[in-house]
Design a protein around this motif. Structure first.
Motif, PDB file in Angstrom:
ATOM      1  N   UNK B  28      15.855  36.081 -20.757  1.00  0.00           N
ATOM      2  CA  UNK B  28      15.169  35.194 -19.792  1.00  0.00           C
ATOM      3  C   UNK B  28      16.128  34.786 -18.672  1.00  0.00           C
ATOM      4  N   UNK B  29      17.368  34.547 -19.047  1.00  0.00           N
ATOM      5  CA  UNK B  29      18.385  34.239 -18.018  1.00  0.00           C
ATOM      6  C   UNK B  29      18.490  35.361 -16.989  1.00  0.00           C
ATOM      7  N   UNK B  30      18.457  36.599 -17.483  1.00  0.00           N
ATOM      8  CA  UNK B  30      18.619  37.731 -16.558  1.00  0.00           C
ATOM      9  C   UNK B  30      17.446  37.811 -15.578  1.00  0.00           C
ATOM     10  N   UNK B  31      16.237  37.486 -16.079  1.00  0.00           N
ATOM     11  CA  UNK B  31      15.093  37.454 -15.155  1.00  0.00           C
ATOM     12  C   UNK B  31      15.277  36.361 -14.107  1.00  0.00           C
ATOM     13  N   UNK B  32      15.742  35.192 -14.568  1.00  0.00           N
ATOM     14  CA  UNK B  32      15.992  34.102 -13.608  1.00  0.00           C
ATOM     15  C   UNK B  32      17.003  34.552 -12.555  1.00  0.00           C
ATOM     16  N   UNK B  46      25.267  40.921 -10.098  1.00  0.00           N
ATOM     17  CA  UNK B  46      25.990  41.768 -11.041  1.00  0.00           C
ATOM     18  C   UNK B  46      26.748  40.950 -12.073  1.00  0.00           C
ATOM     19  N   UNK B  47      27.409  39.878 -11.605  1.00  0.00           N
ATOM     20  CA  UNK B  47      28.152  39.015 -12.516  1.00  0.00           C
ATOM     21  C   UNK B  47      27.214  38.246 -13.438  1.00  0.00           C
ATOM     22  N   UNK B  48      26.092  37.773 -12.863  1.00  0.00           N
ATOM     23  CA  UNK B  48      25.151  36.991 -13.675  1.00  0.00           C
ATOM     24  C   UNK B  48      24.594  37.835 -14.820  1.00  0.00           C
ATOM     25  N   UNK B  88      24.439  32.544 -12.609  1.00  0.00           N
ATOM     26  CA  UNK B  88      24.280  32.705 -14.051  1.00  0.00           C
ATOM     27  C   UNK B  88      24.170  31.368 -14.757  1.00  0.00           C
ATOM     28  N   UNK B  89      24.972  30.416 -14.315  1.00  0.00           N
ATOM     29  CA  UNK B  89      24.938  29.086 -14.933  1.00  0.00           C
ATOM     30  C   UNK B  89      23.588  28.406 -14.684  1.00  0.00           C
ATOM     31  N   UNK B  90      23.067  28.535 -13.460  1.00  0.00           N
ATOM     32  CA  UNK B  90      21.758  27.930 -13.167  1.00  0.00           C
ATOM     33  C   UNK B  90      20.674  28.546 -14.052  1.00  0.00           C
ATOM     34  N   UNK B  91      20.796  29.854 -14.251  1.00  0.00           N
ATOM     35  CA  UNK B  91      19.820  30.521 -15.122  1.00  0.00           C
ATOM     36  C   UNK B  91      19.888  29.923 -16.530  1.00  0.00           C
ATOM     37  N   UNK B  92      21.109  29.665 -16.994  1.00  0.00           N
ATOM     38  CA  UNK B  92      21.278  29.062 -18.317  1.00  0.00           C
ATOM     39  C   UNK B  92      20.779  27.624 -18.331  1.00  0.00           C
ATOM     40  N   UNK B  93      21.095  26.863 -17.290  1.00  0.00           N
ATOM     41  CA  UNK B  93      20.656  25.459 -17.223  1.00  0.00           C
ATOM     42  C   UNK B  93      19.132  25.371 -17.191  1.00  0.00           C
ATOM     43  N   UNK B 257      29.305  44.854 -15.592  1.00  0.00           N
ATOM     44  CA  UNK B 257      28.623  44.313 -14.416  1.00  0.00           C
ATOM     45  C   UNK B 257      27.203  44.881 -14.372  1.00  0.00           C
ATOM     46  N   UNK B 258      26.224  44.006 -14.154  1.00  0.00           N
ATOM     47  CA  UNK B 258      24.831  44.461 -14.051  1.00  0.00           C
ATOM     48  C   UNK B 258      24.159  44.720 -15.377  1.00  0.00           C
TER      49      UNK B 258
END
Lengths: 330, 296
Positions: B28-32, B46-48, B88-93, B257-258
């Motif tokens: 779900x994070x990756x979709x975000x 790529x990093x996220x 990436x952090x926002x996706x997790x938050x 990456x990615x």
């Protein structure tokens, strides 16, 4: 072996040199004792240093509160980053090192880790301006110039032991990061002879005078007061305004004193670039006051090594050189 | 009480279930992250994607926090040293319930609480302002010291990148953590072997990374950072190492990456990955297909 008679030369370019005049009243380690006193009342206060506890009077605190003292090694980036991390957990850190290392070496860590989030991190910088004859590696002649550009940072340039004693609890109580230009060891006590108390953010008129107005900070206030006494012998009446808080600056008090017909002189233990003089100059220009201001400050140079009295005289900070400068301007 | 205490709380749910929860979280994070990347048309996607499993292991399995009260005193602290990983952090938050999912579309826009580089003054749940690299670990030392000094059992997890191993402050802090015996500190290093100017081994040779941390007195593990099973086992080993003589722990995570989107995994690696407008849909489809394939 022959002995060559030589003219007595002032020796020592040692790291730690006293700028107290012979016989002058002093107080030992005023910062260390003030921090202990403040810490007795506020359990959140902690102390950190980067391998300079003994040389910044932090050892007084470390001995009194060993469990509240944190040695961070000779690692100034860690010192200020860790101080910010501690402040985030609700502690009130005082972190000491030499001013050159705080300003030149760890600036980014104070800026982003403490100043941007406006944390109560208190940096205590030893050997500000020209207070060591050791040479440019340890002479923080441009620390205020570096730090004045940092948003949220309060900058205090105290004159003597009394200033330091009274400033420490106020720095601990104030929100946001602060930088204290430390005077350490046996620090002269001067301001007790005047009707004066340190108030963060305030400049104070120490004495009135009809001919000249000095605006000074740091140990140069001590010199300004001595020079005023000397100038009286030349029938020159000098007022002295002490402005220990460089930022935020007490523009109102200083402009009120400057906006007269008297000769205006700033005195600072700092480069003529970016310190008290330019703080005053920008306040003057912004207010629309038309006033010439004469700076007494260190030159825009890397300074020489040598004995401190020699260097103070060479670069214009001695009482004799101040008197000479003022008489030349009148 | 809505405290999320997943590490031990989920111990009874079985290893497979525990792993699936983290993998779903990462998916779900990756979709975000793709959605945020599409808003900007570019970004640190790529990093996220590469670090999503690391963030997921932290937020879905390890971290103690209250989504409705991100400043709760008893929380564990997660420090994002690499500010540009904020996407990436926002996706997790968002997935953790700290930031509303709808808000993610404001990423990097004017007046958003979600700036391109993570800052504590903007975003709930963001402990520090990263971005100037090599800051997270020094701050983490102070945070861990401060928490321990005040008797808090909270842990500190610092997330950093292998590029930050170039910074001298990282090693100042590594020594400091060992000197002060900070067993309440865990560091995750995302080793994607990529920096702004190219591959890490061409920019600054940081290997042997594990030896350096070990020589600095740390408990060191190196895992596949895109293998949730390995990540969870590493966190369990950190917990095993805990005790009065505990060392600070580092989990070195080799990542791709990615990761999760073959189109991007195969693309020439770049710090700032450009993705064409028509490719976002493909990315999402590949991500979903991969996840469904894995969970069948």
């Amino acid at each position: 072996m022959t002995t060559t008679p030589v003219k007595a030369r002032l020796k020592t370019s040692a790291m730690i040199a006293s700028f107290a005049d012979p016989g002058q009243k002093t107080a030992p380690a005023p910062f260390g004792h003030a921090l202990v006193k403040a810490a007795e009342e506020n359990p959140a206060i902690v102390g950190l240093t980067a391998d300079l506890g003994k040389y910044t009077d932090m050892h007084i605190f470390a001995n009194a509160f060993p469990e509240r003292f944190f040695q961070m090694g000779m690692a100034e980036q860690l010192l200020l980053g860790a101080a910010a991390g501690m402040a985030q957990t609700g502690l009130v850190p005082f972190a000491s090192t030499y001013s050159v290392f705080a300003a030149r070496r760890a600036y980014d860590f104070l800026a982003l880790d403490a100043a941007e989030p406006n944390l109560n991190v208190n940096v205590v910088g030893g050997l500000p301006g020209l207070t060591t004859g050791y040479g440019p590696s340890h002479q923080a002649t441009e620390d205020m110039a570096i730090f004045r550009g940092m948003p949220n940072l309060t900058i205090v340039d105290p004159c003597d032991s009394l200033d330091i004693e009274q400033a420490v609890p106020q720095l601990a109580a104030s929100e946001g990061p602060t930088y204290l230009r430390l005077l350490r060891g046996n620090v002269p006590t001067v301001l007790d002879e005047y009707d004066y108390t340190f108030e963060l953010g305030k400049a104070k008129v120490l004495r009135g005078g009809a001919d000249v107005v000095f605006v000074s900070s740091g140990l140069m206030t001590m010199r300004a007061l001595a020079a005023a006494k000397e100038l009286a012998k030349h029938h020159v009446d000098v007022a002295v305004v002490h402005a220990p808080t460089i930022k935020p600056f007490d523009t109102e008090t200083v402009l009120r004193e400057l906006n007269t017909d008297r000769l205006a002189v700033t005195l600072e233990n700092h480069s003529v670039v970016g310190g008290l003089f330019e703080t005053v100059a920008s306040a003057v220009v912004q207010s629309g006051v038309s006033k010439r201001v004469v700076p007494i400050a260190l030159p825009d140079e890397f300074l020489q090594a040598g004995a401190l009295p020699t260097l103070h005289d060479r670069y214009g900070l001695s009482v004799a050189r101040i008197v000479e400068k003022v008489l030349g301007e009148l | 009480m809505t405290t999320t205490t997943t590490s031990t709380a989920t111990a009874g749910t079985g290893a497979a279930e525990r792993r699936r929860l983290v993998e779903d979280f990462a998916y779900r994070m990756r979709h975000h992250a793709l959605n945020m990347g599409e808003v900007q048309g570019q970004g640190y996607v790529g990093q996220a994607l590469g670090s999503a499993d690391m963030f997921a292991a932290v937020y879905a399995d390890q971290l103690v926090y209250r989504p409705e009260d991100p400043d709760w005193d008893g929380r564990d602290r997660f420090l994002l040293s690499t500010g540009h990983y904020a996407i990436g952090h926002y996706a997790a938050l968002a997935q953790a319930g700290i930031v509303p999912i709808e808000e993610l579309e404001t990423y990097g826009s004017d007046d958003s609480r979600l700036p391109m580089s993570g800052m504590s003054t903007y975003t709930p749940g963001m402990e520090i302002s990263g971005g100037s690299l090599g800051h997270g670990l020094p701050i983490a030392i102070g945070t861990a010291l401060g928490l321990r000094h005040q008797g808090s059992p909270s842990r500190v997890i610092n997330f950093m990148s292998d590029g930050e191993l170039d910074e001298g402050s990282t090693w100042e802090a590594a020594m400091g953590a060992h000197h002060h015996g900070l067993g309440n500190l865990t560091v995750l290093v995302d080793i994607n072997a990529l920096q702004a100017d190219g591959k890490t081994d061409t920019v600054m040779r940081t290997e042997p990374v594990a030896d350096k941390w070990a020589a600095s007195g740390w408990h060191v593990q190196r895992v596949d950072g895109n293998d949730v099973g390995q990540l969870l086992a590493a966190f369990d080993a950190v917990a095993q190492d805990a005790g009065p003589d505990a060392r600070p722990s580092v989990i070195l995570c080799d990542t791709r990456v990615g990761c999760g989107v073959p189109l991007l995994e195969e693309r020439e690696k770049a710090h700032f990955m450009r993705i064409e407008e028509h490719e976002w849909k493909t990315c999402r489809e590949q991500l979903t297909a991969g996840h469904e394939g894995a969970t069948k």
